[in-house]
Design an enzyme around this catalytic site. Structure first.
Site, short mmCIF file in Angstrom:
data_model
loop_
_atom_site.label_atom_id
_atom_site.label_comp_id
_atom_site.label_asym_id
_atom_site.label_seq_id
_atom_site.Cartn_x
_atom_site.Cartn_y
_atom_site.Cartn_z
CD GLU A 48 -3.10 -0.93 2.19
OE1 GLU A 48 -4.27 -1.21 1.87
OE2 GLU A 48 -2.77 -0.57 3.33
CB CYS A 98 3.02 7.36 3.03
SG CYS A 98 3.59 6.25 4.34
CB CYS A 127 6.56 -4.91 8.90
SG CYS A 127 7.82 -3.96 9.79
CB CYS A 131 5.84 -1.70 16.21
SG CYS A 131 7.59 -1.44 15.80
CB CYS A 147 2.61 -0.83 13.71
SG CYS A 147 2.74 -0.55 11.93
CB SER A 157 10.22 6.69 9.26
OG SER A 157 9.85 6.32 10.57
CB SER A 191 9.49 4.61 15.02
OG SER A 191 9.00 4.96 13.75
CG ASN A 247 -3.97 7.15 13.39
OD1 ASN A 247 -4.75 8.08 13.57
ND2 ASN A 247 -2.71 7.34 13.02
CB CYS A 261 0.73 7.30 11.29
SG CYS A 261 2.31 6.73 11.93
#
Length: 380
Positions: free
Chosen positions: A109, A122, A129, A133, A136, A216, A238, A315, A358
């Site tokens: 995405e 972005c 990943c 985290c 996330c 990042s 982060s 979020n 995010c």
């Protein structure tokens, strides 16, 4: 897992089944070598580079400067592929999210965030990943593979296609900034990210200044210095916690590169000064990391680092284990940081209604074995 082992284990897929070579992702030197193999002079490579990265050509036949014979040879042996848009979602606030599919069927995405004075893309660096985290959504999707340079720069080209941004310059551009904050940890795929960003920054191509690019990282300490030396882009870290005890829990890479080691690497980041500060990202989690004591400790540990904060209201996503801090808690946290001299803007969530904010990105891809990926790859 070491960085080299990671790069090998989660490498991009093998070449296309039809044998044709994708020219997207190749730099000028590589295009020169490619065309030399076809018996063409070096100046043809410069023309080809411009058509690919400045004009966004998707068809060799549109390259009017090239002889018909060369266009035919290019069409026979090469392609100009970007990831294909599978789905576009539009937010009420103007944010757009694209689900894009690569040749092997894997999906990622990308998100475009329009603002009054800029348009930020972005960009993802991996399918899934490996960092897990806890706050996330992407971290709940297991890592499938790294993206190759063509697939990273291809996201930028795809966005410019959809936004009809080719040929626009200066303030007319719809895409003015890039943040490597999408799916994946960019420094775990550093070589491909570097190749892609150098293409984005090339003044004869897409031509975005390094000042308009931010990478990042969750804290892959051994590669932070190389990022500064070899790319010179803005760095965002982060952080999300001020103690190893808490960061171990919510950002597990901290067990390998703890807070002190991470902040020492930040102090040593090449080119760091008051005009070029590191951005520390800090997601605000209710009753987890949002107390005044946390804010004061953050001020203490950042001492001596030219820095600014980016406070991110959490979020939510389906099944998320956290709640967002209250507005009062976030404002109080920001006030303490600002009183200590740190710019501490509170990020306004964008695209949250389409899970584009995010920490919300997660593609529809699933982990596949290499053999299954090869079997699923479309025939060209």
């Amino acid at each position: 897992m070491g960085i080299e082992t990671h790069a090998s284990l989660f490498a991009p897929p093998p070449p296309r089944a039809d044998g044709r070579v994708n020219l997207v992702g190749l730099d000028r030197a590589e295009l020169t070598e490619t065309l030399a193999g076809l018996g063409e002079p070096a100046f043809r490579a410069r023309q080809l580079f411009s058509w690919i990265y400045k004009h966004g050509a998707t068809d060799f036949q549109a390259m009017s400067e090239l002889a018909k014979g060369l266009r035919a040879k290019l069409s026979d042996g090469f392609v100009l592929d970007r990831p294909a848009v599978v789905r576009q979602q539009n937010s009420f606030d103007g944010t757009r999210k694209w689900l894009a599919r690569m040749d092997d069927g894997q999906e990622i995405e990308s998100v475009h965030i329009p603002e009054e004075d800029r348009g930020t893309l972005c960009v993802s660096s991996q399918v899934g990943c490996t960092l897990t985290c806890k706050f996330c959504h992407t971290g709940t999707q297991r890592l499938v593979r790294n993206l190759e340079a063509s697939e990273i720069v291809g996201q930028v080209m795809l966005a410019r296609d959809v936004l009809e941004d080719w040929g626009r310059e200066g303030e007319d551009r719809q895409l003015t900034n890039i943040v490597m904050m999408g799916m994946g940890e960019p420094l775990y795929n550093f070589e491909n990210v570097k190749r892609a960003l150098k293409l984005v920054m090339d003044p004869e191509g897409i031509s975005l200044s390094r000042r308009r690019i931010t990478l990042s990282t969750a804290g892959v300490v051994p590669l932070m210095k190389r990022c500064g030396e070899e790319l010179g882009v803005n760095l965002a870290v982060s952080l999300h916690a001020v103690t190893d005890e808490l960061r171990d829990q919510i950002v597990p890479i901290n067990k390998k590169y703890p807070v002190k080691e991470l902040l020492d690497a930040c102090r040593a980041y090449p080119g760091l000064n008051n005009a070029r500060r590191i951005t520390f990202e800090y997601v605000m989690l209710k009753d987890v990391n949002d107390t005044p004591a946390d804010a004061r400790q953050l001020v203490r540990i950042l001492k001596g680092i030219p820095a600014k904060m980016n406070l991110i209201p959490f979020n939510p996503w389906p099944g998320a284990p956290f709640e967002c801090s209250t507005k009062e808690a976030i404002d109080r946290f920001a006030d303490i940081l600002m009183e200590a001299g740190y710019a501490s803007p509170i990020r306004t969530p964008r695209g949250s209604d389409i899970l584009a904010a995010c920490g919300q990105l997660k593609s529809d891809s699933v982990r596949q074995r290499a053999s299954a990926r090869a079997a699923a790859a479309p025939a060209h």
